[in-house]
Design an enzyme around this catalytic site. Structure first.
Site, mmCIF file in Angstrom:
data_model
loop_
_atom_site.group_PDB
_atom_site.id
_atom_site.type_symbol
_atom_site.label_atom_id
_atom_site.label_comp_id
_atom_site.label_asym_id
_atom_site.label_seq_id
_atom_site.Cartn_x
_atom_site.Cartn_y
_atom_site.Cartn_z
ATOM 1 C CG ASP A 247 -3.444 -4.649 -3.069
ATOM 2 O OD1 ASP A 247 -3.407 -5.312 -4.360
ATOM 3 O OD2 ASP A 247 -4.200 -4.918 -2.115
ATOM 4 C CG ASP B 73 -2.053 -0.973 0.907
ATOM 5 O OD1 ASP B 73 -1.822 -1.809 0.207
ATOM 6 O OD2 ASP B 73 -3.074 -0.977 1.958
#
Length: 719
Positions: free
Chosen positions: A573, A546
């Site tokens: 991600d 992230d």
């Protein structure tokens, strides 16, 4: 963080690991991104001030003008007049939001004892500039300073001779800066009769003592007593005295203090002596006992009573008993350097371990660099407390141009030593561009640009974007001091909530150690944007899971982000969120997981229906990872929101062999095939032909998915 970061309680599984749920971000870290009072604006309002007929530093305000003893400053305030503290003095507590002194009041210049005492003891806030040598009468006099004051020397001209300052019970929000305070010595070493201190505090809080030269006093140079707390003492020269810095005179264990970058030399004791302090953080100090002089150190840093001290990256040269502790105290040493020392050098204790970064951000200099750094940088600076007369006579246009740049330098050579302090100085609802020029260095801090401060640029001034780094290490599961955890969005090193923001020529990083903290959720954001028209130009955004969160202010708000000529580094991600975001002409670097395995996802869009999602164009995706181990993306239906329509397009981009042959995958029960994922005209070992597992845009579709289609009526330009 906005509500779309809330998810159902089920965990999301990644390759071989359990992915903890994303959490709603909590309140910001106590030391970072704090909401300070709206102070006197910086020189950014210079043009307006001149248009209203204000003078640069004039007698128009004329306090005590008949005597000619003091002058009020103009509406335009220089950066040193609006500066705020770091360390524990920056922490929001006891009803006080950090320490910023008298910046909410007028600036006055004083040259006599009467005027200094008049303004220092006034009820209202003042920035008091000491522009001459002021001799205390009688000798040993300590002016009783009241709350909300900045007392600052004008360059090297501000000197207090034969006395000092006293801050009594409950006095708060006081800055004493850039002064020479000297020569109350009465000829008796270890004087028990004359309690003449440079600065004495009894029960005060939120005090910043910075860049002073304090020497040759009758008793202590600095005394912090009777539960004085939220104190930061930084970049001072303390010398030629029996007692340098005493802390205590209390049975309570409640005080929190930070002591950093001080040069303490030729003092016998209390360097400092720290008694019953709940959290004492000492770092990057230089304690020096020069051979062949009449002053001999008896000890250096001393942890007494139930003090819990963290002592880091300091240098001890020639000191006797450089570090000592009582049996009841706890003292943790890290990274200190000792040269020519003798006697006791101790650490240990049974107190609970604590991490200063739980309370505020800071960056450590190497201990070996500390002597040279402090010899050149400690004590009064010619750039603090001064206003150029010539500059005051420049044109309105020149003033406005100069006012648009604020300079940050960790060594004190700029207007601010932290990036957040410069952000805090930007006036609310500023109408035009403000450039925060950050000199090379590593700034370990949290930075938040709030929504009411648009048109801000944070720009590194080094020759490379690697020269200037803003870094911190919060993660989603990192505990907050007040309970709970930060959540994914709240973990961001840099959080941008203001429109028309730019970052240029620097690195933004989150260096959370996932391997060492497998016990907590490891999403760790480096940069979070939640606004419109964000331009990331020539930057590196680095992390693991992230890394780059491209968000919007709310689900129904447009948020556009354009990143060009940049690099994003991560593994899971690591480009994600609901913004309309373009990654153009950039390098996306894939990184192995904490345990050395290769498995990850480049994007996780959570786009609202009818909006553009994430576009990667004209770029390169590579990294030192295994072949066919990374997906290009997966759909993030934040909070299980089935109304979302995640979109990611990768086009005209070179893909390494690390990309899977079926580059898209499902997430949390949502199929990628039900959302919008596609490629166009990619190349490299990781590219592939059209198939049901690898949809490709037609030429007609691609014509509607250009960079300009994502940006709409916005054309980013560097400023």
């Amino acid at each position: 963080m906005s509500e779309h970061l809330r998810t159902s309680p089920e965990s999301e599984r990644t390759a071989g690991t359990v992915r903890p749920v994303r959490q709603t971000a909590g309140s910001p870290h106590r030391g970072g991104g704090r909401a300070l009072r709206a102070g006197v604006p910086l020189a950014l309002i210079a043009a307006c001030a001149l248009a209203q007929g204000s003078l640069a530093h004039g007698a128009d305000f004329g306090l005590a003008a008949a005597a000619g003893q003091a002058q009020a400053a103009a509406a335009t305030s220089p950066a040193w007049a609006t500066a705020s503290a770091d360390g524990f003095a920056s922490v929001d507590a006891l009803g006080q939001n950090g320490t910023y002194g008298g910046r909410d009041g007028r600036t006055v210049t004083v040259r006599t004892l009467a005027d200094l005492e008049k303004y220092a003891t006034a009820a209202e806030p003042y920035v008091i500039v000491v522009a001459s040598t002021i001799t205390m009468d009688p000798v040993g006099k300590e002016i009783k300073v009241r709350s909300d004051k900045t007392i600052v020397g004008s360059g090297t001209a501000g000197q207090i001779v034969g006395g000092g300052f006293f801050l009594g019970q409950g006095v708060h929000n006081v800055i004493i800066r850039n002064l020479t305070i000297r020569d109350a010595y009465q000829g008796v070493w270890n004087d028990k009769e004359h309690d003449f201190d440079g600065i004495q505090m009894d029960g005060a809080h939120h005090v910043w003592i910075d860049h002073n030269d304090i020497r040759n006093m009758a008793d202590g140079l600095i005394d912090s007593r009777k539960d004085t707390t939220y104190l930061t003492v930084s970049w001072n020269k303390l010398s030629q005295d029996n007692k340098a810095f005493g802390i205590g005179w209390t049975d309570n264990v409640t005080a929190d203090l930070t002591i950093h970058h001080n040069w303490i030399r030729e003092t016998e004791q209390r360097n400092p002596s720290t008694d019953n302090v709940a959290h004492a953080h000492l770092y990057n100090n230089f304690l020096e006992d020069v051979a062949g002089t009449s002053i001999k150190s008896s000890y250096g840093d001393y942890a007494r009573g139930r003090t819990n001290m963290v002592l880091e990256n300091s240098c001890f040269q020639g000191m006797t008993n450089p570090v000592i502790r009582d049996a009841t105290a706890t003292l943790v040493q890290r990274g200190n350097v000792f040269s020519g020392t003798s006697g006791r050098n101790e650490s240990g204790g049974t107190g609970a371990a604590w991490d200063p970064r739980t309370y505020y951000a800071y960056a450590l200099d190497k201990a070996a660099d500390v002597p040279a750094l402090l010899k050149s940088g400690a004590g009064p600076r010619g750039s603090i407390g001064t206003t150029s007369t010539a500059a005051a006579r420049t044109t309105t246009t020149a003033r406005a141009a100069a006012a648009t740049t604020l300079t940050v330098a960790k060594d004190g050579s700029g207007q601010y030593t932290t990036v957040q302090a410069a952000v805090n100085a930007v006036p609310a609802n500023n109408p035009s561009r403000v450039v925060i020029a950050v000199k090379p260095g590593t700034y370990r801090e949290l930075v938040k640009v709030p929504s009411n401060k648009p048109h801000v640029t944070i720009r590194g001034t080094g020759g490379s974007r690697k020269d200037t780094t803003i870094v911190y290490n919060n993660a989603s599961g990192t505990p907050k001091p007040g309970g709970g955890t930060y959540g994914t969005g709240g973990s961001a090193t840099v959080a941008v909530e203001a429109d028309d923001f730019q970052a240029r020529n620097l690195t933004i990083s989150n260096d959370f150690d996932e391997g060492a903290h497998q016990d907590i959720a490891g999403q760790a954001v480096a940069l979070r944007t939640a606004s419109d028209k964000v331009f990331l130009d020539g930057v590196i955004v680095s992390g693991d899971q992230d890394t780059l969160l491209v968000d919007t202010a709310s689900k129904d708000r447009l948020g556009r982000v354009y990143m060009a000529d940049s690099q994003v580094i991560g593994n899971v991600d690591f480009i994600f969120g609901r913004a309309t975001a373009v990654i153009d002409r950039s390098v996306i670097t894939l990184k192995k997981r904490w345990n050395g395995t290769s498995a990850g996802y480049v994007t996780a869009p959570s786009t609202a229906a009818g909006r553009k999602g994430i576009l990667i164009a004209n770029s390169t995706v590579n990294g030192d990872v295994s072949d066919r181990s990374f997906y290009l993306g997966r759909p993030w239906h934040a909070g299980g929101d089935a109304s979302l329509d995640p979109q990611a397009t990768v086009r005209d981009t070179t893909l390494s062999a690390a990309i899977r042959t079926a580059p898209w995958t499902d997430m949390s029960g949502f199929s990628w095939k039900d959302d919008r994922f596609a490629e166009y005209r990619n190349r490299g070992a990781g590219a592939g032909a059209a198939s049901t597992d690898r949809p490709q845009l037609t030429d007609a579709q691609a014509a509607g998915q250009e960079v300009a289609d994502w940006l709409g009526d916005w054309t980013p330009s560097a400023s």
